[in-house]
Design a protein around this motif. Sequence first.
Motif, PDB file in Angstrom:
ATOM      1  N   GLU A 464       0.821  -1.205   0.000  1.00 17.23           N
ATOM      2  CA  GLU A 464       0.000   0.000   0.000  1.00 17.23           C
ATOM      3  C   GLU A 464       0.861   1.262   0.000  1.00 17.23           C
ATOM      4  N   ASP A 465       1.905   1.264   0.844  1.00 16.36           N
ATOM      5  CA  ASP A 465       2.781   2.439   0.925  1.00 16.36           C
ATOM      6  C   ASP A 465       3.577   2.627  -0.360  1.00 16.36           C
ATOM      7  N   MET A 466       4.046   1.526  -0.947  1.00 15.67           N
ATOM      8  CA  MET A 466       4.833   1.646  -2.167  1.00 15.67           C
ATOM      9  C   MET A 466       3.983   2.132  -3.336  1.00 15.67           C
ATOM     10  N   ARG A 467       2.711   1.740  -3.376  1.00 25.98           N
ATOM     11  CA  ARG A 467       1.814   2.278  -4.404  1.00 25.98           C
ATOM     12  C   ARG A 467       1.643   3.795  -4.227  1.00 25.98           C
ATOM     13  N   VAL A 485      14.526  12.308 -11.458  1.00 25.72           N
ATOM     14  CA  VAL A 485      13.842  11.764 -10.290  1.00 25.72           C
ATOM     15  C   VAL A 485      14.225  10.296 -10.154  1.00 25.72           C
ATOM     16  N   ILE A 486      14.760   9.928  -9.008  1.00 25.01           N
ATOM     17  CA  ILE A 486      15.057   8.527  -8.692  1.00 25.01           C
ATOM     18  C   ILE A 486      14.259   8.187  -7.449  1.00 25.01           C
ATOM     19  N   SER A 487      13.405   7.164  -7.563  1.00 20.76           N
ATOM     20  CA  SER A 487      12.463   6.866  -6.482  1.00 20.76           C
ATOM     21  C   SER A 487      12.599   5.426  -6.010  1.00 20.76           C
ATOM     22  N   SER A 488      12.230   5.216  -4.754  1.00 21.04           N
ATOM     23  CA  SER A 488      12.229   3.859  -4.197  1.00 21.04           C
ATOM     24  C   SER A 488      11.167   2.977  -4.839  1.00 21.04           C
ATOM     25  N   SER A 489      10.240   3.574  -5.596  1.00 20.69           N
ATOM     26  CA  SER A 489       9.214   2.776  -6.283  1.00 20.69           C
ATOM     27  C   SER A 489       9.643   2.365  -7.686  1.00 20.69           C
ATOM     28  N   ASP A 490      10.817   2.835  -8.147  1.00 13.37           N
ATOM     29  CA  ASP A 490      11.209   2.597  -9.539  1.00 13.37           C
ATOM     30  C   ASP A 490      11.525   1.136  -9.833  1.00 13.37           C
ATOM     31  N   VAL A 491      12.313   0.490  -8.989  1.00  7.59           N
ATOM     32  CA  VAL A 491      12.694  -0.896  -9.272  1.00  7.59           C
ATOM     33  C   VAL A 491      11.481  -1.827  -9.250  1.00  7.59           C
ATOM     34  N   PRO A 492      10.598  -1.775  -8.237  1.00 10.26           N
ATOM     35  CA  PRO A 492       9.390  -2.615  -8.303  1.00 10.26           C
ATOM     36  C   PRO A 492       8.540  -2.316  -9.542  1.00 10.26           C
ATOM     37  N   SER A 493       8.469  -1.039  -9.943  1.00 12.79           N
ATOM     38  CA  SER A 493       7.710  -0.688 -11.149  1.00 12.79           C
ATOM     39  C   SER A 493       8.366  -1.274 -12.388  1.00 12.79           C
ATOM     40  N   LEU A 494       9.702  -1.245 -12.438  1.00 13.64           N
ATOM     41  CA  LEU A 494      10.427  -1.822 -13.569  1.00 13.64           C
ATOM     42  C   LEU A 494      10.220  -3.333 -13.630  1.00 13.64           C
ATOM     43  N   LEU A 495      10.242  -3.987 -12.494  1.00 16.27           N
ATOM     44  CA  LEU A 495      10.028  -5.438 -12.462  1.00 16.27           C
ATOM     45  C   LEU A 495       8.622  -5.793 -12.947  1.00 16.27           C
ATOM     46  N   ASN A 496       7.656  -4.996 -12.561  1.00 13.26           N
ATOM     47  CA  ASN A 496       6.285  -5.251 -13.022  1.00 13.26           C
ATOM     48  C   ASN A 496       6.191  -5.069 -14.536  1.00 13.26           C
ATOM     49  N   MET A 497       6.856  -4.027 -15.067  1.00 15.69           N
ATOM     50  CA  MET A 497       6.857  -3.808 -16.511  1.00 15.69           C
ATOM     51  C   MET A 497       7.487  -4.991 -17.231  1.00 15.69           C
ATOM     52  N   THR A 498       8.570  -5.510 -16.684  1.00 19.89           N
ATOM     53  CA  THR A 498       9.237  -6.660 -17.287  1.00 19.89           C
ATOM     54  C   THR A 498       8.324  -7.880 -17.286  1.00 19.89           C
ATOM     55  N   GLU A 511      -0.370  -5.225  -9.600  1.00 16.05           N
ATOM     56  CA  GLU A 511      -1.769  -5.065  -9.204  1.00 16.05           C
ATOM     57  C   GLU A 511      -2.075  -5.714  -7.861  1.00 16.05           C
ATOM     58  N   SER A 512      -1.445  -6.843  -7.588  1.00 13.70           N
ATOM     59  CA  SER A 512      -1.732  -7.536  -6.332  1.00 13.70           C
ATOM     60  C   SER A 512      -0.653  -7.254  -5.303  1.00 13.70           C
ATOM     61  N   ASP A 513      -1.050  -7.312  -4.024  1.00 15.97           N
ATOM     62  CA  ASP A 513      -0.079  -7.114  -2.946  1.00 15.97           C
ATOM     63  C   ASP A 513       1.010  -8.168  -3.009  1.00 15.97           C
ATOM     64  N   ARG A 514       0.623  -9.376  -3.390  1.00 14.43           N
ATOM     65  CA  ARG A 514       1.597 -10.472  -3.443  1.00 14.43           C
ATOM     66  C   ARG A 514       2.681 -10.177  -4.477  1.00 14.43           C
ATOM     67  N   GLN A 515       2.274  -9.644  -5.646  1.00 13.47           N
ATOM     68  CA  GLN A 515       3.260  -9.302  -6.665  1.00 13.47           C
ATOM     69  C   GLN A 515       4.219  -8.220  -6.168  1.00 13.47           C
ATOM     70  N   VAL A 516       3.688  -7.201  -5.514  1.00 14.08           N
ATOM     71  CA  VAL A 516       4.535  -6.119  -4.997  1.00 14.08           C
ATOM     72  C   VAL A 516       5.505  -6.658  -3.958  1.00 14.08           C
ATOM     73  N   GLU A 517       5.012  -7.484  -3.051  1.00  9.58           N
ATOM     74  CA  GLU A 517       5.884  -8.065  -2.026  1.00  9.58           C
ATOM     75  C   GLU A 517       6.971  -8.925  -2.658  1.00  9.58           C
ATOM     76  N   SER A 518       6.599  -9.696  -3.698  1.00 11.84           N
ATOM     77  CA  SER A 518       7.575 -10.538  -4.388  1.00 11.84           C
ATOM     78  C   SER A 518       8.647  -9.690  -5.068  1.00 11.84           C
ATOM     79  N   ASP A 519       8.221  -8.605  -5.711  1.00 11.23           N
ATOM     80  CA  ASP A 519       9.180  -7.717  -6.379  1.00 11.23           C
ATOM     81  C   ASP A 519      10.118  -7.051  -5.375  1.00 11.23           C
ATOM     82  N   LEU A 520       9.590  -6.629  -4.241  1.00 12.74           N
ATOM     83  CA  LEU A 520      10.427  -6.009  -3.208  1.00 12.74           C
ATOM     84  C   LEU A 520      11.429  -7.007  -2.651  1.00 12.74           C
ATOM     85  N   ASP A 521      10.997  -8.252  -2.462  1.00 13.72           N
ATOM     86  CA  ASP A 521      11.903  -9.291  -1.963  1.00 13.72           C
ATOM     87  C   ASP A 521      13.013  -9.571  -2.968  1.00 13.72           C
TER      88      ASP A 521
END
Length: 752
Positions: A464-467, A485-498, A511-521
């Motif tokens: 929720e916070d990363m969104r 602009v370099i943001s802490s949300s960039d890498v998870p966003s890039l992984l989702n795009m990939t 879109e899902s919390d699970r995907q965001v958590e997986s990308d952050l991990d």
Amino acid sequence: MRIFEKIAISTWTSPTKWIVTITLLSLFFLSGIPFLQFEFDLMRFNSEELEVTSTYHLFESEFGPTERRVFLIPKTEHHAFHRETLRELSTLSDTLKNIPGIVEISSLENLVLPIYMGFGYVPENKVIHGEISESDSAVIRNLPIAEYSLFTKNARYPVLTITIDQRVTIERMNEILESVHSLSSDRFSEHHLMGRHWAEYQYNQMLTTETFKGLASAVLIVIVMLWILFKRIGSILLPALAILTGMFSFFGLKGWAGWPMDILGTLFPPLLLIVGLSDVVHLYAKVQWRLTQGNELKTAIREAWKETGAATFLTSLTTAIGFMSLLTTDVLPIRNFGVEAGWSVLIMFISCLVVMPLFFRLAVNRPALLPAPATNKNWNELSDRVTQLSKRNWPVPILFTLAAMFSIYQASKVESGVVNYWQIEPSSTLGKDIQFFEEEDGGLRNLDIGVVHADTSLRMDTPEDMRLVAQFTERLRSNPAIGAVISSSDVPSLLNMTRMGGQLQQFKMGESDRQVESDLDWWASNDPESNYALISKNSNIARVILRLQNVKTDSARAIQDWISDELHALSSEHKVIFTGNSLIMDTMNDRLVENMMTSLLLAFLVIAVLMSFMFKSLRMLILSLIPNTFPLVIAIGVIGGMAIPMGTSIAMVLTIAFVIAVDDTIHYLMKFRNEIQKTNRIEEAVKNTTAQVGRAMILSSTVMLAAFIPLFFSSFLEEKYFAAVLSIVVISALLADLIVLPWLLLRFYKRK
């Protein structure tokens, strides 16, 4: 004060003793000059009491110290993605990697991005055999995190990020930077470097050059002026000997004391020249005047030191007090400047007081080295005209009141803050680098921000916070005033795009919390270095690093307010904390202006108390302070009228202007006090004082103005501004003491 008369007599009767003493002291101080250090470090302007500074230290503890990075932009013939450009980058990178101390070079040529393989992410080199595919090129061109990091605006030029080992010394790092610059110059007709360490290195090089160039130029100009004014070899050799003795003694003291030369240190050569020349000219002119009265040289020196020595001591004391008042500021370099300037004034006074009579004694049989009797006709005529003008009721108060009112109006235009906190002449090498990065690579104003919960102990790495951070980052990138602009949300966003097939519109959080958590991990496991640089150790700060155009302070604050409002519009439960070098400098600049007002008030009060003891009259105290206030008003008006930004050096001008104005007033009033005791006639006392002291004031002011000339050609904008304002101050102070003060004395002085 008979002590000054005794010094004059002692140097005349026992010159050998004084020569030995001065020689030994001079050798001691000279031996300290090799230890003098030149440095410019923005962080020295910090104050630990400020919130922005504590936030800076918080970021250092949470994200680690800022890496030693330098950004290199070669002006290539082709655009950043062209095969020839990529090959040039490869060759340049291979060469630079051979420099010991460089640990990493990042550019388009070695760009690695993740691809999704169904079972997870796999890193992939985007440049193969020196080329990049058209599809990858199209994606990277439009990738929000790529512009200004991998290439400049519109992908015209490539950007190389060079990381230097944290363990290397400053000296070794400077050697590395010079090697990078040299190798780049060999391969490209033009290139630009930027980064805090490169800028500070270049700044220090300029600082050293400007200090010695300014000193040499000022000395040459002063020599010419002294010859024009006095037409005697001795009138050149004597000031040169006295001032150089004081100047080298002071710089030797700086070396022994470990006081570094920074941007404010470049002000010392002209400052010492001004102080020394004022002392020398007043004493020299008094000797000339005594010789005109028929005194022998020995008697002329004794009487000059008896009469003018006390006034010169008091002017030196008030000047030192004025500079020492800078101790009230909480900016370390300004406090240091105040202490050092106070010592420099006292050292210069002692040097002039001792060296001058000793020089006269040794040159007693060499007429060309001795002062000629003054030609009084012109000065008496000037005195007559000034006295006649002062006797008229209205012209003087009307003219000076109009000038003051106009200056007050112009003062309303004064703006605090600077457009370019480096304050570099745009035509200089560093100035060109700054301008290039401003125009092509997203600006140079670093703004480091952290997104936190209102309760700062809560974690910020939840989906929720990363969104929220991603939405916030998108809004930041939509503002044209914000560059990179370099943001802490960039890498998870890039992984989702990939994961979504590399479509640019999918550069956003999963879109899902699970995907965001997986990308952050995955990010934390596979690239912990960048993860720790953008998400704090305690996971309670999500970092966003911005670069702004080089706007003025008020515009930068407006952008900060807009940033806070944008986050608040997204969530009332979160807030933004700010830090960064440019913000620290802006905050310190504002504090400095506030502190300068306090310092000026303190100097005003202390000097007022000193003058009240000196004249033992409230009426005389008020009369003495009126002409000293006029140059301050003029100075503020000039700053506003010329749209000079209120930077570090300019903020100190008011204190310096006040002590300069006080000097001539003390000389005038002390001579007036002596004359009124002799004649008991106010008009005659004013006339005699103007003829004698006015001559010295005009001569010393003329030489002061000449000493400022080199500053107008400095590469530092603040030095040019400093010279312009102080030149106006010297002229206005001279006019106030020659015209306003006599007008006041003729009307309001009461004989006892």
